[in-house]
Design an enzyme around this catalytic site. Structure first.
Site, PDB file in Angstrom:
ATOM      1  N   SER A 136      -1.327   4.180   5.830  1.00  0.00           N
ATOM      2  CA  SER A 136      -0.926   2.906   5.634  1.00  0.00           C
ATOM      3  C   SER A 136      -0.083   2.263   6.597  1.00  0.00           C
ATOM      4  O   SER A 136       0.544   2.742   7.337  1.00  0.00           O
ATOM      5  CB  SER A 136       0.032   2.706   4.304  1.00  0.00           C
ATOM      6  OG  SER A 136       0.574   1.075   4.146  1.00  0.00           O
ATOM      7  N   TYR A 161       6.950   4.071  -1.245  1.00  0.00           N
ATOM      8  CA  TYR A 161       5.264   4.267  -0.587  1.00  0.00           C
ATOM      9  C   TYR A 161       5.239   4.331   0.726  1.00  0.00           C
ATOM     10  O   TYR A 161       4.199   5.341   1.144  1.00  0.00           O
ATOM     11  CB  TYR A 161       4.533   2.824  -1.219  1.00  0.00           C
ATOM     12  CG  TYR A 161       3.216   2.702  -0.539  1.00  0.00           C
ATOM     13  CD1 TYR A 161       1.897   3.465  -1.072  1.00  0.00           C
ATOM     14  CD2 TYR A 161       2.820   1.600   0.400  1.00  0.00           C
ATOM     15  CE1 TYR A 161       0.921   3.377  -0.761  1.00  0.00           C
ATOM     16  CE2 TYR A 161       1.368   1.751   0.816  1.00  0.00           C
ATOM     17  CZ  TYR A 161       0.562   2.475   0.156  1.00  0.00           C
ATOM     18  OH  TYR A 161      -0.824   2.495   0.546  1.00  0.00           O
TER      19      TYR A 161
END
Length: 344
Positions: A136, A161
């Protein structure tokens, strides 16, 4: 740009197959006659009906097999590898979302750390030609230097995350080093498009508009120092993944990481104005969102901006879909899918 289709005699295991990227990738491979094994736990992080709708569109393909399961279930993953002997694995299953990770940390460790560990272990015991996995853009944290390059220092994630995604890259590198598993991590930058994720801003803004509610914009109403995002259209993401699948790394440690982003960041307010415009086009009437401005949320970063030079050098491709074009396709899909009408 033309490129060689993937080998349809190989078996492709795609985790998160009912997810946004997983669905489009599965469909693209199935259209080429590939055998696709899709795994998804169909969790309710967002509207499960959308996940079922995606799966419905994959059902007609004879070479599609769906397994409902969670990658954190090691027994299930081992069984899938033993039974189907995948040649290529694309791990897209993960608990997504930056803000959600602040409220629900447990599920991120379960899916993104334990689940990914299970995938690596399975690839170790049942060797594959290539493991491609989702990282990501959030790994860049609050890096000030833009555009973000794969060689940048990424040891200061600002959300759990992001930490899990950075951990995935480290784990994959270790397994590539120890067990010679060809692995490639892809740092996705704000993916959008039809059948997308309802937790993403563009989708949420559209929901709010049709519900007659105001949208919340987390930039303090500061238009000069607005948030910048590298919005990447789903078709570009899929083409990038497809090209990467066919190019496993061959270094002494066969592990690579690439950005997949639009290399063309937009101010959040420009993005919102474009969204208003494309919904207006679809409905045939002027659309203006009611707006509430709030402070930036913890874990959010001011700008995401991808350098795509490495990707271009490796596979001769860079995303190029303009937001006007991509958002128009989203708006047309949304109005049709939800059967919504304009306001009179």
């Amino acid at each position: 740009m033309n490129y060689k289709p993937l080998d349809s005699n190989k078996v492709y295991l795609i985790t998160g197959a009912a997810g946004f990227i997983g669905y489009f990738l599965s469909r693209k491979l199935l259209e080429q006659g590939c055998q696709v094994i899709g795994v998804d736990n169909l969790n309710d992080y967002y509207d499960v009906n959308l996940k079922y709708a995606r799966l419905e569109q994959l059902k007609p393909y004879e070479k599609f097999t769906f397994i409902k399961g969670d990658i954190s279930d090691k027994t299930m993953i081992t069984r899938v590898f033993e039974e189907y002997k995948p040649n290529v694995v694309v791990n897209l299953a993960a608990q997504a979302g930056v803000r959600y990770s602040i409220e629900n940390p447990d599920v991120y460790i379960q899916s993104n750390i334990i689940g990914f560990f299970n995938i690596l272990e399975a690839c170790r015991h049942h060797p594959v030609e290539h493991l491609v996995y989702a990282s990501s853009s959030s790994v860049y944290g609050s890096n000030k230097k833009v555009p973000f390059e794969e060689t940048d220092f990424v040891d200061h994630p600002v959300s759990l995350y992001a930490s899990t995604k950075k951990s995935n890259e480290l784990m994959a590198h270790t397994y590539s080093h120890l067990y010679n598993i060809p692995a490639t991590g892809l740092r996705f930058f704000t993916v959008y498009g039809p059948m997308g994720r309802p937790d993403m801003a563009y989708f949420g803004f559209t929901d709010k508009y049709f519900a007659g509610e105001p949208i919340k914009i987390f930039n303090n109403g500061d238009f000069e120092n607005d948030l910048y995002r590298d919005f990447t259209y789903i078709d570009d993401i899929i083409e990038g993944i497809e090209r990467i699948i066919g190019k496993p790394p061959a270094d002494s440690v066969p592990h690579s990481v690439y950005n997949i982003g639009n290399n063309n960041p937009e101010k959040l307010m420009v993005f919102i104005e474009t969204l208003e415009r494309v919904i207006s086009n679809t409905l045939g009437q002027k659309v203006v969102f009611k707006k509430i401005f709030e402070p930036i949320k913890p874990g959010d970063v001011p700008a995401t901006y991808a350098s795509t030079d490495f990707l271009q050098q490796a596979v001769g491709f860079k995303p190029a879909t303009l937001i006007e074009e991509g958002l128009q396709k989203f708006a047309n899909w949304y109005v049709k899918y939800y059967g919504v009408k304009g306001k009179h």
